[in-house]
Design a protein around this motif. Sequence first.
Motif, short mmCIF file in Angstrom:
data_model
loop_
_atom_site.label_atom_id
_atom_site.label_comp_id
_atom_site.label_asym_id
_atom_site.label_seq_id
_atom_site.Cartn_x
_atom_site.Cartn_y
_atom_site.Cartn_z
N GLY A 1 3.48 0.13 12.63
CA GLY A 1 2.94 0.07 11.29
C GLY A 1 4.01 -0.19 10.25
O GLY A 1 5.19 -0.41 10.58
N PRO A 2 3.65 -0.18 8.97
CA PRO A 2 4.62 -0.49 7.91
C PRO A 2 5.71 0.56 7.79
O PRO A 2 5.52 1.72 8.14
N ARG A 3 6.86 0.12 7.28
CA ARG A 3 7.96 1.05 7.02
C ARG A 3 7.90 1.54 5.58
O ARG A 3 7.46 0.82 4.68
N GLN A 4 8.39 2.77 5.39
CA GLN A 4 8.52 3.30 4.03
C GLN A 4 9.92 3.00 3.52
O GLN A 4 10.91 3.31 4.19
N ILE A 5 9.99 2.39 2.35
CA ILE A 5 11.28 1.99 1.78
C ILE A 5 11.28 2.29 0.29
O ILE A 5 10.26 2.11 -0.40
N ALA A 6 12.39 2.77 -0.22
CA ALA A 6 12.55 3.03 -1.65
C ALA A 6 13.43 1.94 -2.26
O ALA A 6 14.43 1.54 -1.67
N SER A 7 13.05 1.47 -3.45
CA SER A 7 13.81 0.42 -4.14
C SER A 7 13.99 0.79 -5.61
O SER A 7 13.03 1.21 -6.27
N GLY A 8 15.19 0.61 -6.11
CA GLY A 8 15.48 0.94 -7.51
C GLY A 8 15.18 -0.22 -8.44
O GLY A 8 16.08 -0.75 -9.10
N LEU A 9 13.91 -0.59 -8.54
CA LEU A 9 13.52 -1.80 -9.28
C LEU A 9 12.56 -1.54 -10.43
O LEU A 9 12.03 -2.48 -11.02
N ARG A 10 12.33 -0.29 -10.80
CA ARG A 10 11.30 0.00 -11.82
C ARG A 10 11.67 -0.52 -13.20
O ARG A 10 10.79 -0.76 -14.03
N ALA A 11 12.96 -0.73 -13.44
CA ALA A 11 13.37 -1.27 -14.74
C ALA A 11 13.11 -2.76 -14.82
O ALA A 11 13.17 -3.35 -15.92
N ASN A 12 12.81 -3.39 -13.69
CA ASN A 12 12.68 -4.85 -13.66
C ASN A 12 11.31 -5.36 -13.24
O ASN A 12 10.98 -6.52 -13.48
#
Length: 408
Positions: free
Chosen positions: A279-290
Amino acid sequence: VHQTIILDFALIRNIFRRYLCKEAPYGGELSFSEDSLRDMHNADLCDTLGNLVHRGTNLCKKYCGGIIADVPAPPSPPIDFVKVRESYQAKMDNFELEGGAAIAMQAFRDVNGYLTEEAPWLKKGDEFEEERKIVVRATLEAIYALSHLLLPFIPAGATKIFQKLNTFPKSIADISTDLRNLETGAKVEIGDVLFKKIMSDEELSAADVKKKKNEDYAEAQRRKKEKKAAQNAKSKEAGGDQPDFTKVDIRVGKITKVWHHPEADKLFCEEIDIGEEGGPRQIASGLRANYELSDMQDKMVLVVCNLKASKMVGFESQGMVLAAKSEDGTKVELVTPPEDAAIGERVYIEGLSGDPFSSTQMKKKKVWDKVAKNLKTGEGGVATWDGKEIKTAAGICSAATLVGAPIS
């Protein structure tokens, strides 16, 4: 005598002396039972006495350098020796040998309890050094004093204890009741265990089965190590000149679910389909400002899949989404594959080949740090490594507008 209880002559005498005192009261008759003898031996001589002596001498080696430490007595000693000695002598004077032996064994159990409760192995750090030594010496002092009470029952066993402590026995009346009878600096020997357990025929059969399983397991582990060593050697030989880029597993993914990290203002939490059966992987990305949530939903992205999972403000991130960033850091753009690229496809550079490293190899050899130095966007935002285009079967991967921007 049954074969399972023939050990050595000195030991068998100790076992029978203790057993006779326990099972043949003064003026009474002995009803011999091999099971009863075995249970008494294993419980009293092995689990209680032998275990305590082995623990105490080993801890002395570990925390006191194998000698009696020069430390003060503990605020509360492991046992009240005055009370133990009085009770013991009363029983022995009345020819209640089992009563005297029972008092001695209970005192050894109390010392075992003291050692377990004080747990010097949990007192870590230099600030607890003296405290550890105090507990160990108090334990050995109690063992020495109480071993005198065992001389009528197991003289050979008690003598071995005195030898381990390098201190001769004395008259019971002369034993210091403050339990400071051992000479500071005296060497303490670990040696062999005092008594080995006696097993029944059933236990011996079970032990043989367990031994066979352990041997089979050990052999399997040996073969596994040999196979791994051969694979590593082959990998090293074949991949010594492998381009660093090919050691990284970068795949096409699709964000199927995205939400704001509840505790980190800069992070998105994402579920990304990279074609894995799990199934899908859980990933965090620091992109909320963009980016907005709507921008991220169903977005096609590139995912680095063979990095060690890491916690990001309590959220386990199982990979990394690639993005280009302007030199001043004010603009960030996702690196995306063509819209018709196959989910789970591994990206490539023409002319370069090699199998991706494991996450452990990636971390140990710092592969990602080496690769990231040469990742950047070229003309038209095309993603490149060392000046070479990064592609999928459907075409090149790119950022929307950034040129000459590092990718990470």
